[in-house]
Design an enzyme around this catalytic site. Sequence first.
Site, PDB file in Angstrom:
ATOM      1  N   GLU A   4      14.892 -23.729  19.220  1.00  0.00           N
ATOM      2  CA  GLU A   4      15.515 -22.671  18.382  1.00  0.00           C
ATOM      3  C   GLU A   4      16.921 -21.917  18.998  1.00  0.00           C
ATOM      4  O   GLU A   4      16.762 -21.732  20.158  1.00  0.00           O
ATOM      5  CB  GLU A   4      14.440 -21.579  18.030  1.00  0.00           C
ATOM      6  CG  GLU A   4      13.249 -22.152  17.362  1.00  0.00           C
ATOM      7  CD  GLU A   4      12.266 -20.925  16.644  1.00  0.00           C
ATOM      8  OE1 GLU A   4      12.752 -20.503  15.706  1.00  0.00           O
ATOM      9  OE2 GLU A   4      11.381 -20.883  17.566  1.00  0.00           O
ATOM     10  N   LYS A  11      12.994 -20.606  22.440  1.00  0.00           N
ATOM     11  CA  LYS A  11      14.080 -19.583  21.669  1.00  0.00           C
ATOM     12  C   LYS A  11      15.241 -19.351  22.485  1.00  0.00           C
ATOM     13  O   LYS A  11      15.109 -19.786  23.711  1.00  0.00           O
ATOM     14  CB  LYS A  11      13.333 -18.419  21.574  1.00  0.00           C
ATOM     15  CG  LYS A  11      12.108 -18.383  20.413  1.00  0.00           C
ATOM     16  CD  LYS A  11      12.051 -17.238  19.588  1.00  0.00           C
ATOM     17  CE  LYS A  11      10.821 -17.246  18.802  1.00  0.00           C
ATOM     18  NZ  LYS A  11      10.966 -17.737  17.453  1.00  0.00           N
ATOM     19  N   HIS A  17       2.485 -25.750  15.082  1.00  0.00           N
ATOM     20  CA  HIS A  17       3.771 -26.595  14.631  1.00  0.00           C
ATOM     21  C   HIS A  17       3.560 -27.938  15.460  1.00  0.00           C
ATOM     22  O   HIS A  17       3.794 -29.197  15.147  1.00  0.00           O
ATOM     23  CB  HIS A  17       5.063 -26.116  14.870  1.00  0.00           C
ATOM     24  CG  HIS A  17       4.947 -24.783  13.917  1.00  0.00           C
ATOM     25  ND1 HIS A  17       4.533 -24.648  12.780  1.00  0.00           N
ATOM     26  CD2 HIS A  17       5.695 -23.424  14.066  1.00  0.00           C
ATOM     27  CE1 HIS A  17       4.738 -23.340  12.174  1.00  0.00           C
ATOM     28  NE2 HIS A  17       5.373 -22.731  12.820  1.00  0.00           N
ATOM     29  N   ARG A  72       0.937  -1.116   0.064  1.00  0.00           N
ATOM     30  CA  ARG A  72      -0.008   0.072  -0.064  1.00  0.00           C
ATOM     31  C   ARG A  72       0.814   1.189  -0.081  1.00  0.00           C
ATOM     32  O   ARG A  72       0.377   2.342  -0.107  1.00  0.00           O
ATOM     33  CB  ARG A  72      -0.921   0.217   1.127  1.00  0.00           C
ATOM     34  CG  ARG A  72      -0.347  -0.039   2.576  1.00  0.00           C
ATOM     35  CD  ARG A  72      -1.241  -0.157   3.414  1.00  0.00           C
ATOM     36  NE  ARG A  72      -0.548  -0.776   5.028  1.00  0.00           N
ATOM     37  CZ  ARG A  72      -0.131   0.066   5.682  1.00  0.00           C
ATOM     38  NH1 ARG A  72      -0.539   1.324   5.874  1.00  0.00           N
ATOM     39  NH2 ARG A  72       0.503  -0.363   6.675  1.00  0.00           N
TER      40      ARG A  72
END
Length: 494
Positions: free
Chosen positions: A217, A340, A241, A49
């Site tokens: 992760e 994480k 997941h 946009r």
Amino acid sequence: MSQLLTQPFDLILFGGTGDLSLRKLLPSMYRTFLEDGIPKGSRIMVGTRKVHEFEGMHSIIKKAFSKFIPEEDLSDSNYEKFCLFIKPVLIDVAKRDDRWAEFSSLFVKRKKQPRIFYLAIIPSVYGDCCDNLAASHLITENTRLVVEKPIGYDQQSAESINQKIAEYFKEDQIYRIDHYLGKETVQNLLALRFSNSLFEQFWDAKSIDHIQISICEQVGLEGRAGFYDSTGAMRDMVQNHLLQLLALIAMESPNKMDANNIRAEKIKVLQALKPINEEDVNQFTVRGQYVAGAIDEQLQPGYLEELGSGTSNTETFVAIRASIDNWRWAKVPFYIRTGKRLKKRSAEIAIQFSDVSHNAFGEESGKLIPNRLIIQLQPEERIQLILMAKDMTQLKTVLKPVTLDLNFTESSQGFKSFGYKRLLLDAICGNASLFIHREEGTAAWQWVDPIIEYWDKHHVTPFLYRAGTYGPKESDELLEKDGRQWIDIDDCAS
Ligand code: BG6
């Protein structure tokens, strides 16, 4: 030519200059192009946009490619040729203005071509976007809508988004994406389970002691602080997941490997997840948040430092002891965890079989380790079966674990799979088997919502863990209470 795409298509990426599009979607299409997989006459429309992005689209994409595509795969001449498929589009998906008429004029002679609208935008504008697509008569029989996870924030918000979308699209036109389902080893899981009688005989509570599913992760917020802090690991990873992997592991054999049959079996598993009620949340769940620590000898900041805020109750780690209330899985714990800034990046499923009923070799031959089937999704794609065998280097009978190792990363002869690419191509050619049905999402929210509500209501603060570890010690205790421990895959291989 890719075996998947045979006829020209229109792929429209709304949010085309956003992170997902630049990092995953456009590179996926570029790779498809390199394999000569984009049929002539196809168009990839990249929507934005912002006027300056519209005008500078090609250099934005080029810059992103130089970051996200390895140098050896990227050449100026290939990039130029790929750009012939790209059409920048100036559009505000949430606003009903004159640009929609202009946009819709691009499709006047393209009614028959598959038309795929990919909403790489925030879910709160999905509704407006669908209103505008419908008002501009852009939804044909051949149109598909791809939407990203997590859909909504809880079951209620997911329902209202789904309802809105369903005003214009039939369920079989809606492709809810979970990129884990595009990973090769995840698909291999179905092959392993349902094309080998060997495993099917032992795939139940009689033979399996417990199952672990871990997605670890090393990365932290990756510039997504705003999104992540209002989402947390439970909504970002567990609701989708992890529960998808659990469903694939636990489901019954589908009658046929098609979208309806696979999804029907997954729905049954998700609906059979035993609810974790208020009184059980503390016993069966652990939430954590990282503080500064070293990963691969590099010091990493803590969550709050990365966030730039003095306080946050958002979890960056979750571990749960889940159970499935059905005949096959009664009393088999499914331990799931994700976090994480953990020690290493890996996604693994470990199936631990029961102990042998009697050790006829006696203590002096060594400890019997139960058989394990390890399915590694990343960083390597491999399947390992850990068995006990005699140590051939010794005269007396000493037993030791040995590994049958199927390494798909090595054996695929350089073929690289990319989850998003696979799923994008499936959406373009209308194969929904690796996408999520509305009811799967609903069942997953139904299971996670009460846990999140309990955490919120009781201000449960996350346990702290140092970056570079495997989460808070309470996660280890979750298994120790049951006399078990998280399996370190690196320790399994002998
Ligand atoms: C995404 C999450 O769905 O999956 C991210 O939003 C996460 O937070 C990512 O980092 C992990 O995917 P992969 O394929 O890198 O394991």
